[in-house]
Design an enzyme around this catalytic site. Structure first.
Site, PDB file in Angstrom:
ATOM      1  N   ASP A   1       0.829  -1.201   0.000  1.00 54.95           N
ATOM      2  CA  ASP A   1       0.000   0.000   0.000  1.00 54.95           C
ATOM      3  C   ASP A   1       0.868   1.257   0.000  1.00 54.95           C
ATOM      4  OD1 ASP A   1      -1.964   1.971   0.514  1.00 54.95           O
ATOM      5  OD2 ASP A   1      -3.105   0.614   1.791  1.00 54.95           O
TER       6      ASP A   1
ATOM      7  N   THR B   1      -7.065   3.866  -1.584  1.00 56.54           N
ATOM      8  CA  THR B   1      -6.735   2.469  -1.277  1.00 56.54           C
ATOM      9  C   THR B   1      -7.801   1.457  -1.662  1.00 56.54           C
ATOM     10  OG1 THR B   1      -5.271   3.134   0.518  1.00 56.54           O
ATOM     11  CG2 THR B   1      -6.121   0.887   0.590  1.00 56.54           C
TER      12      THR B   1
ATOM     13  N   ASP C   1       2.439   2.861   3.246  1.00 53.29           N
ATOM     14  CA  ASP C   1       1.334   3.818   3.286  1.00 53.29           C
ATOM     15  C   ASP C   1       1.268   4.505   4.646  1.00 53.29           C
ATOM     16  OD1 ASP C   1      -1.201   4.818   1.934  1.00 53.29           O
ATOM     17  OD2 ASP C   1      -2.033   4.017   3.791  1.00 53.29           O
TER      18      ASP C   1
ATOM     19  N   HIS D   1      -2.908  10.950  -0.792  1.00 52.24           N
ATOM     20  CA  HIS D   1      -3.069  10.488  -2.168  1.00 52.24           C
ATOM     21  C   HIS D   1      -4.533  10.688  -2.544  1.00 52.24           C
ATOM     22  CE1 HIS D   1      -4.729   6.850  -0.241  1.00 52.24           C
ATOM     23  NE2 HIS D   1      -3.702   6.949   0.572  1.00 52.24           N
TER      24      HIS D   1
END
Length: 427
Positions: A51, A87, A208, A361
């Site tokens: 991730d 995600t 992540d 993101h």
């Protein structure tokens, strides 16, 4: 290094899922599943997601194992996430070959006006309810065709999405270390041939977590990259030691990461706080507006357009660029909303009194290159030392199906021709 690893293992406890208590870490095994004789002769595919592992992280932070493995296989200049580069939507796009607007998982959090129910990634009931998820995930495609599959924490793998779960899976949690995940994958591959999974999906959250909390250009994120790199190197060595024939690895990520301007966030237009007229859903890098009276949409759009600043754009959903596949014409589940406010990176929308993270993101990867993801692959089915150009992540699905000899049983957005060049003996 040990200190950094211990810190990163603590870090992931900050994520939404880790807020749950009394998490069940027991493996679920579906009884009666076994490989057909034909499936036993097929290759293996281990699909690994890291991730938030930005497209340039392996080179930027010298991930030695990944770089070496990719040199013996395939590496893409970058992989393009589906929009929005978030995600849950992208993990489900990778595993179904569908864009978010087509599989329905359009955000980590959204409201379905037909169901009159909200979806939240941190809600275990939602996450394990397959009725929220469109498409047939790769593990479901395999199981329906007599091939055993397994999953370690991939989005949706604890649900009955597509009508069938993997033979082996775990409810989502972040209690396992990367090394423990490696051991569980290796143990699956030690099972007797009729019970051994030929498709395995595996998820690592560490890059992540560090990217969000510290930013992509930090020592903490570098340590997270090395932690994942070590785990992948260890996995490959231990799998090779088993002596199995034709084991193939695909290493992907869902999106990249960028440091955002959290100190000077954009204000959400005051008119949108009128709950009698609007609902809005703010992921900070994308703000979706649902106008309760459809007759007001055009007027509200014009008002928002006239009052906007240079730091963001306002779109009618139906006028969003076609290449994003996120407009009204694409919205099969009517979950997106009619008006979209899209900040220009590194700007974000933030309600007063709320906090944000250092890294984010969700932006358009065609405009913000930091959103681009990673794709690496190696194994007997792949060509050696081949660099390919950028491609959309929905194309991974037909590639995996081709390697495993699975027949795709419903329309998807991905095309085999995009990645067919990566396979040996394929033109």
């Amino acid at each position: 290094m040990k200190r950094g690893i211990h810190f990163l293992l603590l870090l992931i406890s900050f994520t939404a899922f880790a807020q749950q208590v009394n998490i069940d870490t027991t493996q679920v095994v579906i009884p009666g599943r076994q490989n057909t004789p034909e499936a036993q002769s097929k290759p293996y595919v281990i699909m690994i997601s890291a991730d938030g592992f930005r497209y340039d992280y392996a080179r930027k932070y010298n991930a030695q194992n990944l770089l070496k493995l990719a040199d013996n296989g395939i590496k893409a200049e970058a992989m393009i996430p589906s929009y929005p580069s978030i995600t849950f939507p992208n993990h489900w796009s990778l595993i179904t070959g569908l864009y978010p607007s087509h599989h329905g998982l359009i955000d980590n959090f959204f409201y379905d006006y037909k169901r009159k129910e909200a979806y939240a990634m941190s809600n275990k009931k939602n996450a394990e309810d397959g009725s929220w998820y469109g498409g047939t995930p790769l593990w479901g495609l395999a199981e329906k065709q007599g091939m055993v599959s397994a999953s370690l924490m991939w989005v949706g793998s604890a649900s009955d999405a597509g009508g069938i779960r993997p033979a082996y899976y775990y409810p989502y949690h972040e209690k396992f270390t990367p090394s423990e995940k490696v051991e569980k994958v290796v143990n699956w591959l030690k099972l007797p041939e009729d019970k051994r999974p030929h498709f395995i999906s595996l998820y690592f959250p560490e890059a992540d977590g560090s990217g969000h909390h510290f930013g992509p250009d930090t020592e903490e994120t570098e340590k997270a990259v090395h932690l994942i790199d070590h785990a992948v190197g260890d996995l490959v060595k231990k799998v090779n030691d088993l002596g199995l024939k034709n084991v193939n690895f695909i290493f992907v990520s869902d999106h990249g990461m960028i440091k955002v301007d959290g100190g000077a966030p954009l204000e959400i237009p005051a008119v949108l706080f009128d709950k009698n007229r609007f609902d809005f859903y703010n992921s900070q890098t994308l703000l979706r507006v649902y106008v309760k009276n459809p007759d007001e949409v055009k007027a509200v759009y014009k008002e928002l357009k006239a009052s906007k600043t240079d730091d963001y754009e306002v779109y009618l959903d139906k006028r969003l660029p076609k290449y994003l596949h996120f407009a009204t014409r694409d919205d099969r589940y009517s979950r997106i909303g009619q008006i979209l406010l899209i900040p220009k990176a590194p700007k974000i929308f933030l309600e007063k009194g709320k906090k944000t993270s250092v890294g984010k993101h969700g932006y358009n990867p065609k405009v913000v290159p930091e959103m681009k993801a990673t794709f690496l692959a190696w194994g007997p089915e792949f060509k050696n030392n081949l660099v390919i150009g950028e491609f959309a992540n929905v194309n991974v699905y037909p590639l995996v199906a081709e390697i495993l000899g699975l027949k795709i049983d419903q329309p998807i957005d991905g095309k085999l021709n995009v990645l067919k060049q990566t396979l040996k003996n394929k033109k």
